[in-house]
Design a protein around this motif. Structure first.
Motif, PDB file in Angstrom:
ATOM      1  N   ILE A 250     -19.981 -38.863 -56.378  1.00  0.00           N
ATOM      2  CA  ILE A 250     -20.894 -38.887 -57.694  1.00  0.00           C
ATOM      3  C   ILE A 250     -20.040 -38.823 -58.992  1.00  0.00           C
ATOM      4  O   ILE A 250     -20.148 -38.163 -59.686  1.00  0.00           O
ATOM      5  CB  ILE A 250     -21.621 -37.606 -57.579  1.00  0.00           C
ATOM      6  CG1 ILE A 250     -21.081 -36.320 -57.405  1.00  0.00           C
ATOM      7  CG2 ILE A 250     -22.816 -37.546 -56.530  1.00  0.00           C
ATOM      8  CD1 ILE A 250     -22.045 -35.104 -57.668  1.00  0.00           C
ATOM      9  N   ASP A 251     -19.212 -39.892 -58.826  1.00  0.00           N
ATOM     10  CA  ASP A 251     -18.302 -39.966 -60.220  1.00  0.00           C
ATOM     11  C   ASP A 251     -18.854 -40.189 -61.386  1.00  0.00           C
ATOM     12  O   ASP A 251     -18.314 -39.963 -62.364  1.00  0.00           O
ATOM     13  CB  ASP A 251     -17.319 -40.966 -59.819  1.00  0.00           C
ATOM     14  CG  ASP A 251     -17.688 -42.332 -59.461  1.00  0.00           C
ATOM     15  OD1 ASP A 251     -18.854 -42.460 -59.344  1.00  0.00           O
ATOM     16  OD2 ASP A 251     -16.898 -43.167 -59.211  1.00  0.00           O
ATOM     17  N   HIS A 252     -20.143 -40.643 -61.305  1.00  0.00           N
ATOM     18  CA  HIS A 252     -20.881 -40.784 -62.542  1.00  0.00           C
ATOM     19  C   HIS A 252     -21.655 -39.627 -62.858  1.00  0.00           C
ATOM     20  O   HIS A 252     -22.689 -39.591 -64.040  1.00  0.00           O
ATOM     21  CB  HIS A 252     -21.808 -42.189 -62.387  1.00  0.00           C
ATOM     22  CG  HIS A 252     -21.005 -43.247 -62.234  1.00  0.00           C
ATOM     23  ND1 HIS A 252     -20.107 -43.671 -63.118  1.00  0.00           N
ATOM     24  CD2 HIS A 252     -21.144 -44.202 -61.091  1.00  0.00           C
ATOM     25  CE1 HIS A 252     -19.865 -44.893 -62.734  1.00  0.00           C
ATOM     26  NE2 HIS A 252     -20.114 -45.181 -61.531  1.00  0.00           N
ATOM     27  N   GLY A 253     -21.421 -38.568 -62.099  1.00  0.00           N
ATOM     28  CA  GLY A 253     -22.070 -37.176 -62.663  1.00  0.00           C
ATOM     29  C   GLY A 253     -23.488 -37.427 -61.689  1.00  0.00           C
ATOM     30  O   GLY A 253     -23.988 -38.204 -61.420  1.00  0.00           O
ATOM     31  N   PRO A 254     -23.687 -35.869 -61.325  1.00  0.00           N
ATOM     32  CA  PRO A 254     -25.040 -35.900 -60.431  1.00  0.00           C
ATOM     33  C   PRO A 254     -26.206 -36.336 -61.098  1.00  0.00           C
ATOM     34  O   PRO A 254     -27.054 -36.567 -60.416  1.00  0.00           O
ATOM     35  CB  PRO A 254     -24.828 -34.126 -60.483  1.00  0.00           C
ATOM     36  CG  PRO A 254     -24.331 -33.689 -61.429  1.00  0.00           C
ATOM     37  CD  PRO A 254     -23.417 -34.536 -61.728  1.00  0.00           C
ATOM     38  N   ASN A 255     -26.444 -36.340 -62.368  1.00  0.00           N
ATOM     39  CA  ASN A 255     -27.433 -36.696 -62.969  1.00  0.00           C
ATOM     40  C   ASN A 255     -27.755 -38.245 -62.717  1.00  0.00           C
ATOM     41  O   ASN A 255     -29.116 -38.652 -62.987  1.00  0.00           O
ATOM     42  CB  ASN A 255     -27.755 -36.386 -64.566  1.00  0.00           C
ATOM     43  CG  ASN A 255     -27.876 -34.899 -64.518  1.00  0.00           C
ATOM     44  OD1 ASN A 255     -28.789 -34.183 -63.905  1.00  0.00           O
ATOM     45  ND2 ASN A 255     -27.246 -34.220 -65.510  1.00  0.00           N
TER      46      ASN A 255
ATOM     47  N   SER B 205     -27.926 -24.229 -49.555  1.00  0.00           N
ATOM     48  CA  SER B 205     -26.492 -24.315 -50.085  1.00  0.00           C
ATOM     49  C   SER B 205     -26.351 -25.530 -50.926  1.00  0.00           C
ATOM     50  O   SER B 205     -26.382 -26.604 -50.438  1.00  0.00           O
ATOM     51  CB  SER B 205     -25.278 -24.102 -49.158  1.00  0.00           C
ATOM     52  OG  SER B 205     -24.234 -24.067 -49.885  1.00  0.00           O
ATOM     53  N   ILE B 206     -26.321 -25.593 -52.305  1.00  0.00           N
ATOM     54  CA  ILE B 206     -26.016 -26.707 -53.255  1.00  0.00           C
ATOM     55  C   ILE B 206     -24.671 -26.565 -53.885  1.00  0.00           C
ATOM     56  O   ILE B 206     -24.601 -25.553 -54.804  1.00  0.00           O
ATOM     57  CB  ILE B 206     -27.178 -26.807 -54.029  1.00  0.00           C
ATOM     58  CG1 ILE B 206     -28.642 -26.811 -53.046  1.00  0.00           C
ATOM     59  CG2 ILE B 206     -26.959 -28.057 -54.646  1.00  0.00           C
ATOM     60  CD1 ILE B 206     -30.021 -26.715 -54.017  1.00  0.00           C
ATOM     61  N   ALA B 207     -23.915 -27.687 -53.727  1.00  0.00           N
ATOM     62  CA  ALA B 207     -22.580 -27.526 -54.516  1.00  0.00           C
ATOM     63  C   ALA B 207     -22.195 -28.824 -55.057  1.00  0.00           C
ATOM     64  O   ALA B 207     -22.246 -29.846 -54.351  1.00  0.00           O
ATOM     65  CB  ALA B 207     -21.662 -26.732 -53.727  1.00  0.00           C
ATOM     66  N   PHE B 208     -21.871 -28.865 -56.421  1.00  0.00           N
ATOM     67  CA  PHE B 208     -21.458 -29.861 -57.035  1.00  0.00           C
ATOM     68  C   PHE B 208     -20.193 -29.830 -57.698  1.00  0.00           C
ATOM     69  O   PHE B 208     -19.805 -28.723 -57.629  1.00  0.00           O
ATOM     70  CB  PHE B 208     -22.508 -30.368 -58.441  1.00  0.00           C
ATOM     71  CG  PHE B 208     -23.595 -30.898 -57.621  1.00  0.00           C
ATOM     72  CD1 PHE B 208     -23.734 -32.323 -57.380  1.00  0.00           C
ATOM     73  CD2 PHE B 208     -24.974 -29.983 -57.799  1.00  0.00           C
ATOM     74  CE1 PHE B 208     -25.083 -32.646 -57.064  1.00  0.00           C
ATOM     75  CE2 PHE B 208     -25.982 -30.464 -57.220  1.00  0.00           C
ATOM     76  CZ  PHE B 208     -26.046 -31.869 -56.941  1.00  0.00           C
ATOM     77  N   PRO B 209     -19.476 -31.180 -57.781  1.00  0.00           N
ATOM     78  CA  PRO B 209     -17.675 -30.747 -58.225  1.00  0.00           C
ATOM     79  C   PRO B 209     -17.776 -29.964 -59.731  1.00  0.00           C
ATOM     80  O   PRO B 209     -18.601 -30.084 -60.522  1.00  0.00           O
ATOM     81  CB  PRO B 209     -17.335 -32.391 -58.243  1.00  0.00           C
ATOM     82  CG  PRO B 209     -18.244 -33.129 -57.644  1.00  0.00           C
ATOM     83  CD  PRO B 209     -19.617 -32.431 -57.863  1.00  0.00           C
ATOM     84  N   ALA B 210     -16.571 -29.517 -59.796  1.00  0.00           N
ATOM     85  CA  ALA B 210     -16.069 -28.764 -60.821  1.00  0.00           C
ATOM     86  C   ALA B 210     -15.502 -29.642 -61.981  1.00  0.00           C
ATOM     87  O   ALA B 210     -14.326 -29.470 -62.077  1.00  0.00           O
ATOM     88  CB  ALA B 210     -15.358 -27.553 -60.698  1.00  0.00           C
ATOM     89  N   THR B 211     -16.413 -30.527 -62.472  1.00  0.00           N
ATOM     90  CA  THR B 211     -15.417 -31.691 -63.355  1.00  0.00           C
ATOM     91  C   THR B 211     -16.077 -31.685 -64.682  1.00  0.00           C
ATOM     92  O   THR B 211     -15.686 -32.189 -65.619  1.00  0.00           O
ATOM     93  CB  THR B 211     -16.059 -33.099 -62.619  1.00  0.00           C
ATOM     94  OG1 THR B 211     -17.457 -33.200 -62.679  1.00  0.00           O
ATOM     95  CG2 THR B 211     -15.471 -33.232 -61.241  1.00  0.00           C
ATOM     96  N   TYR B 212     -16.928 -30.589 -64.901  1.00  0.00           N
ATOM     97  CA  TYR B 212     -17.447 -30.734 -66.322  1.00  0.00           C
ATOM     98  C   TYR B 212     -17.237 -29.057 -67.038  1.00  0.00           C
ATOM     99  O   TYR B 212     -16.918 -28.363 -66.064  1.00  0.00           O
ATOM    100  CB  TYR B 212     -18.735 -30.737 -66.541  1.00  0.00           C
ATOM    101  CG  TYR B 212     -19.326 -32.117 -65.871  1.00  0.00           C
ATOM    102  CD1 TYR B 212     -18.983 -33.270 -66.336  1.00  0.00           C
ATOM    103  CD2 TYR B 212     -19.930 -32.139 -64.544  1.00  0.00           C
ATOM    104  CE1 TYR B 212     -19.273 -34.446 -65.444  1.00  0.00           C
ATOM    105  CE2 TYR B 212     -20.436 -33.068 -64.095  1.00  0.00           C
ATOM    106  CZ  TYR B 212     -19.895 -34.289 -64.258  1.00  0.00           C
ATOM    107  OH  TYR B 212     -20.247 -35.424 -63.782  1.00  0.00           O
TER     108      TYR B 212
END
Length: 407
Positions: A101-106, A128-135
């Motif tokens: 999801i390199d363009h962001g989860p939104n 369990s919901i986890a997104f990258p720590a990119t922000y």
């Protein structure tokens, strides 16, 4: 083998389902080609785990021919569309592959919202919901905002969230109505659009990690018994006390408390909770005493837990400026309040003299100690092992019944 079928395939459907739950979701899907009976099991799995292994498999299988993001989203959509029956556990973990999801989860918010709406209508009990720590925290608009269907779901009992925005907009004084275990890692909290305090009425276990500010998360949890605070981000030059926990949360009845902390802020927080806490198990990570004030704060944290029975410490670093006399007097004052402390556990032990002094002072001051568990960080040579054990076993202590376990 009977009637052309193996014994495993003759098991009841619910048992076959339990067997498939131990497999990664990719392997579980492959069982559909073995026998016709397994196909029904695949479409009725009660645990769906879309984790690092799943994304790595799909990315490798279709690398070079399809867009990885579109392919993964397509596969998950297909799995959910073909699923029948309840889903007890759902895992969506993007932490391993940021490119998914390199363009962001939104950018895929519509898909995510539809998935979660579907899952919350399937009797899900664990999510369990986890997104990258990119922000960064100040880029709040780039975080995926948790949909209201999760806040209002009646069946969820355990919820683990990582790198999402928590800002419920539901018009209700209660969120997570039946959640008993709640974990926040790197979560950003937005303001709750209600004038009253939100009630998380069934919550028993709460964990915060990698967070900065929870003042917006204005909740109360009357049944809370276990609290974890890890990786609380405090700048060294900050002098003004900032609350570490939600302002209206009553923590005076917690019995298990786990944290790594800045002594200055931690003591202020303890003072807010009351003069005496009901903590029975205290777990501390990365305890560092740079001066007498740090050690005094540590002793204060023990003294206000008169019901303490277990003390679990990971890594003790003591500067040489703190004398044996200071250690002894501090533990002696704490021992007057802690009559029930029976277990001490010290993790990541490296054999330093400061650690040995720390343990010996506790042994000398706490008569109720029954068990001392010391877990090494590295394996020492046999000569050093012998010297350490000799010092511990021969040291005069208040309680000769304390059993020392060295691992």
């Amino acid at each position: 083998m009977m009637s052309g079928r193996d014994r495993i395939s003759q098991l009841p459907t619910e048992i076959l389902d339990n067997i498939l739950e131990f497999l990664p979701i990719v392997e579980a899907a492959r069982t559909a080609v073995l026998f016709t009976i397994w196909r029904g099991c695949w479409s009725n799995l009660t645990q769906l785990n879309f984790d690092d292994q799943f994304f790595a498999y799909v990315g490798k299988k279709y690398s070079g021919s399809y867009n990885s993001t579109s392919t993964c989203m397509y596969v998950i959509n297909k799995v959910l569309m073909r699923h029948h029956g309840p889903i007890r556990k759902f895992v969506l973990d993007f932490k391993g592959d940021v490119s998914i999801i390199d363009h962001g989860p939104n950018s895929r918010k519509f898909d995510f919202d539809q998935w979660f709406l579907f899952i919350t209508q399937k009797g899900v009990e664990e999510m369990s919901i986890a997104f990258p720590a990119t922000y960064e925290i100040d880029e709040i608009n780039k975080y995926f905002m948790l949909p209201n269907c999760i806040f209002s779901c009646l069946t969820i009992k355990r919820l683990d969230l990582s790198r999402v925005l928590v800002a419920p907009t539901i018009n209700s004084p209660c969120i997570f109505p039946n959640v008993t275990s709640l974990s926040f890692a790197g979560v950003v909290f937005g303001p709750i659009n209600l004038d009253c305090v939100i009630d998380v009425r069934m919550l028993e276990t709460l964990s915060f990690s990698q967070y900065e500010d929870v003042s917006y998360f204005n909740i109360k949890a009357p049944r809370l018994g276990s609290l974890t605070l890890y990786d609380y981000e405090i700048d060294d030059d900050i002098e003004v006390y900032r609350r570490i926990t939600p302002v209206n949360m009553n923590l005076s009845f917690i019995h298990t408390f786990c944290l790594d902390f800045n002594f200055k802020f931690f003591v202020s927080e303890l003072t807010r909770w009351g003069r005496e806490l009901n903590v029975e198990c205290l777990e501390l990570a990365y305890v560092k005493f740079h001066d007498d004030d740090d050690f005094s704060s540590f002793i204060h944290s023990l003294r206000i837990c008169p019901k303490l029975r277990k003390l679990d410490i990971m890594t003790v670093l003591i500067d040489a400026v703190i004398s044996k006399y200071t250690l002894f007097e501090g533990f002696k004052s704490a021992a007057k309040m802690l009559k029930m402390l029976h277990t001490l556990k010290l993790r990541s032990f490296n054999g330093s003299m400061s650690e040995l002094r720390f343990i010996m002072m506790i042994l000398a001051c706490f008569p109720a100690l029954e068990k001392v568990v010391i877990i090494r960080s590295v394996k020492f040579d046999s000569n050093n092992e012998f010297k350490i054990m000799q010092k511990l076993l021969n040291f005069p202590r208040a309680s000769r019944k304390a059993k020392i376990i060295y691992i």
